[in-house]
Enzyme design. Sequence first.
Site, short mmCIF file in Angstrom:
data_model
loop_
_atom_site.label_atom_id
_atom_site.label_comp_id
_atom_site.label_asym_id
_atom_site.label_seq_id
_atom_site.Cartn_x
_atom_site.Cartn_y
_atom_site.Cartn_z
N LYS A 72 0.78 -1.06 -0.16
CA LYS A 72 -0.09 -0.19 0.26
C LYS A 72 0.76 1.01 -0.15
O LYS A 72 0.43 2.09 0.29
CB LYS A 72 -0.91 0.11 1.37
CG LYS A 72 -2.17 -0.84 0.76
CD LYS A 72 -3.24 -0.57 2.25
CE LYS A 72 -4.45 -1.82 2.23
NZ LYS A 72 -5.87 -1.41 2.98
N ASP A 109 -10.79 3.09 2.09
CA ASP A 109 -10.71 2.46 3.14
C ASP A 109 -11.52 3.83 3.78
O ASP A 109 -12.46 3.36 4.53
CB ASP A 109 -9.07 2.23 3.06
CG ASP A 109 -9.02 0.94 3.01
OD1 ASP A 109 -9.83 -0.14 2.58
OD2 ASP A 109 -7.76 0.85 3.09
#
Length: 276
Positions: A72, A109
């Site tokens: 990420k 997210d």
Amino acid sequence: MSHVSDEPYAEVIGDPIVQSKSPAIHGFWLTELGMDGRYDRCHVTADGLERYLSLRRADPAWRGCNVTMPHKQDVLPLLDAVEPIARRIGAVNTIVRGADSTLTGTNTDAAGFMEPLGSARFETVTVIGAGGAARAVLAALADAGTGWISLQNRSLDKAQALLAEFDVPGRAYGLGEQVPAADLLVNTSALGMTGQPPLPHLLDDVADGAVVYDIVTSPLDTVLLCEARERGFATVDGLAMLIGQADQAFARFFGTHPPRGEDQRLRERILSGQGG
């Protein structure tokens, strides 16, 4: 890692990747919509990340990918553009390929975390953990106008630095330390996950009528959520966040919103182990 097909597709990458529920979620939506396309999983190591993106950039059938650990942060310098929310969180969980072969990183997210909470505003929130997931949660809570955040973590310095970075009112506490009664309790740590140590007892510092939210997905019914339900608290599990963030990514990959009226059937499919 090679792929030869005219069928539009997206995928999830990580190391390991076999545990990902994303193929089950996106595959279900594609089937329900009767769309041409598919969603795969691809095992990509750290050493292979740059080559993977180079190959996919050149593939017009590839719509993009979701990004899981440990990539990420590592994908950031490999992209042509990074949207502000991903810059702020410091991590990319979704990459979208443009018609001109450019790669844009974003992060779904924060939106996925907030989706099951709707427009609710919480005055006092307790967040457990100060890792990557906590960054997305803090960004979302800051944008939602949260009044106070008690951030519990093993490292107080790391927790306090995170509160300062996201400019949210709050204080760092040690794990299990008494905190102000919370309207929302969120576990963003791995504690309570299969194979990990349990969480300390936390529910005595939760206000009446509060929401208890555990982003862990294995097991889905964590000890924290089971105890919270027994004590009459509203609960949100990790699958709710996972589906919420996948909704955002699906729209970017395939140009349409998924059929969210079928969430219960999707949950049943995932829990039965089908399609994953």
